[in-house]
Design an enzyme around this catalytic site. Structure first.
Site, mmCIF file in Angstrom:
data_model
loop_
_atom_site.group_PDB
_atom_site.id
_atom_site.type_symbol
_atom_site.label_atom_id
_atom_site.label_comp_id
_atom_site.label_asym_id
_atom_site.label_seq_id
_atom_site.Cartn_x
_atom_site.Cartn_y
_atom_site.Cartn_z
ATOM 1 N NE ARG A 78 -2.601 -2.219 3.074
ATOM 2 C CZ ARG A 78 -2.872 -2.351 4.410
ATOM 3 N NH1 ARG A 78 -3.326 -1.372 5.169
ATOM 4 N NH2 ARG A 78 -2.542 -3.468 4.899
ATOM 5 C CD GLU A 115 -3.598 -4.056 14.416
ATOM 6 O OE1 GLU A 115 -3.503 -3.150 13.477
ATOM 7 O OE2 GLU A 115 -4.309 -3.851 15.243
HETATM 8 O O1 LIG Z 1 2.783 -0.782 11.960
HETATM 9 P P1 LIG Z 1 2.616 -2.191 11.589
HETATM 10 O O2 LIG Z 1 1.848 -2.912 12.757
HETATM 11 O O3 LIG Z 1 4.105 -2.925 11.167
HETATM 12 O O4 LIG Z 1 1.746 -2.263 10.446
HETATM 13 C C1 LIG Z 1 1.716 -1.560 9.242
HETATM 14 C C2 LIG Z 1 1.764 -2.160 8.110
HETATM 15 O O5 LIG Z 1 0.560 -3.199 7.831
HETATM 16 C C3 LIG Z 1 0.250 -2.886 6.570
HETATM 17 O O6 LIG Z 1 0.942 -3.680 5.650
HETATM 18 P P2 LIG Z 1 0.569 -5.100 5.183
HETATM 19 O O7 LIG Z 1 1.825 -5.771 5.963
HETATM 20 O O8 LIG Z 1 -0.575 -5.701 5.500
HETATM 21 O O9 LIG Z 1 0.835 -5.126 3.584
HETATM 22 P P3 LIG Z 1 0.248 -4.625 2.236
HETATM 23 O O10 LIG Z 1 0.560 -3.178 2.215
HETATM 24 O O11 LIG Z 1 0.739 -5.537 1.244
HETATM 25 O O12 LIG Z 1 -1.416 -5.020 2.420
HETATM 26 C C4 LIG Z 1 0.407 -1.510 6.274
HETATM 27 O O13 LIG Z 1 0.271 -0.900 4.866
HETATM 28 C C5 LIG Z 1 1.567 -1.206 6.912
HETATM 29 O O14 LIG Z 1 2.685 -1.435 5.932
HETATM 30 N N1 LIG Z 2 -5.447 -1.991 11.641
HETATM 31 C C1 LIG Z 2 -4.754 -1.864 10.542
HETATM 32 N N2 LIG Z 2 -5.542 -1.577 9.396
HETATM 33 C C2 LIG Z 2 -5.073 -1.214 8.240
HETATM 34 N N3 LIG Z 2 -3.780 -1.666 8.063
HETATM 35 C C3 LIG Z 2 -2.868 -2.164 8.896
HETATM 36 N N4 LIG Z 2 -1.760 -2.436 9.225
HETATM 37 C C4 LIG Z 2 -1.328 -3.011 10.520
HETATM 38 N N5 LIG Z 2 -2.650 -2.866 11.120
HETATM 39 C C5 LIG Z 2 -3.568 -2.273 10.321
#
Ligand SMILES: O=P(O)(O)OC[C@H]1O[C@H](OP(=O)(O)OP(=O)(O)O)[C@H](O)[C@@H]1O
Ligand SMILES: Nc1ncnc2[nH]cnc12
Length: 190
Positions: A78, A115
């Site tokens: 993202r 998370e």
């Molecule tokens: O602060 P944190 O607990 O580390 O979480 C935040 C991360 O989680 C999500 O990515 P995700 O790994 O779900 O990947 P995506 O962008 O491929 O959906 C979001 O885009 C952040 O990169």
């Molecule tokens: N609560 C949340 N919503 C969307 N993206 C996330 N990445 C980690 N935690 C998330």
């Protein structure tokens, strides 16, 4: 006409999904924000200008004609949606911090927990020049595990993380504290 504050714009469009991708997680879905032309423009411009709005702007090297960073790094997936648009708005290049197994050349890697799981991020060793100032961009700051890993990779290859900018911060999960001493800019806190 005065535009509404950006946090109100984002809050009105973002969607909360309870128990996704696992029970107990409230998923903040920003895809409708990115799909809205006006909201996306505001978000991109705010992130591109985030270092200029920092009270320590001078110390960060920003000023007339200098936004305080030389390149934008975005975290897969993202973060990519934002990073390339921010780089275009700021007149810089963009660098991908990728999930494991996608980068073909010499790279550094970091395992981390977020998370709702664990993963590995990678960065090409030559994607940031030594001393280059990097604006690190992602959509969500939750626990901070992802951005801590990404910032560590930028520093490992010699870059300077001038700031970290996200669209939404979930303060209950402590990401900002975890990212200290980095400067964190957030458009919406919820
Ligand atoms: O602060 P944190 O607990 O580390 O979480 C935040 C991360 O989680 C999500 O990515 P995700 O790994 O779900 O990947 P995506 O962008 O491929 O959906 C979001 O885009 C952040 O990169
Ligand atoms: N609560 C949340 N919503 C969307 N993206 C996330 N990445 C980690 N935690 C998330």
């Amino acid at each position: 006409m005065t535009e509404p504050p950006i946090d109100e714009v984002i809050a009105a469009i973002a969607v909360d999904i309870p128990d996704f991708p696992e029970p107990g997680v409230v998923f903040r879905d920003l895809t409708p924000v990115f799909a809205d032309a006006g909201a996306f423009r505001r978000v991109v411009e705010a992130i591109a200008g985030s270092v200029l709005e920092d009270p320590r702007v001078g110390a960060l090297g920003a000023g007339p004609g200098d936004r305080g960073f030389d390149v934008v790094a975005g975290v897969e997936a993202r973060g990519f949606l934002l990073a390339s648009a921010v780089a275009l708005a700021a007149g810089t290049g963009v660098v991908p911090v990728r999930k494991a197994g996608k980068l073909p050349r010499a790279r550094v890697s970091a395992d981390y927990a977020l998370e709702y799981g664990t993963a590995t991020l990678e960065l090409h060793t030559d994607s940031v020049a030594p001393g280059q100032r990097v604006l690190l961009v992602d959509d969500v700051l939750a626990t901070g595990g992802t951005l801590e890993a990404a910032a560590g990779l930028v520093e490992q290859v010699g870059g300077i993380v001038t700031a970290i900018s996200v669209v939404v911060e979930l303060p209950a999960l402590g990401g900002r504290e975890r990212l200290r001493p980095h400067t964190v800019h957030t458009l919406w806190t919820t």
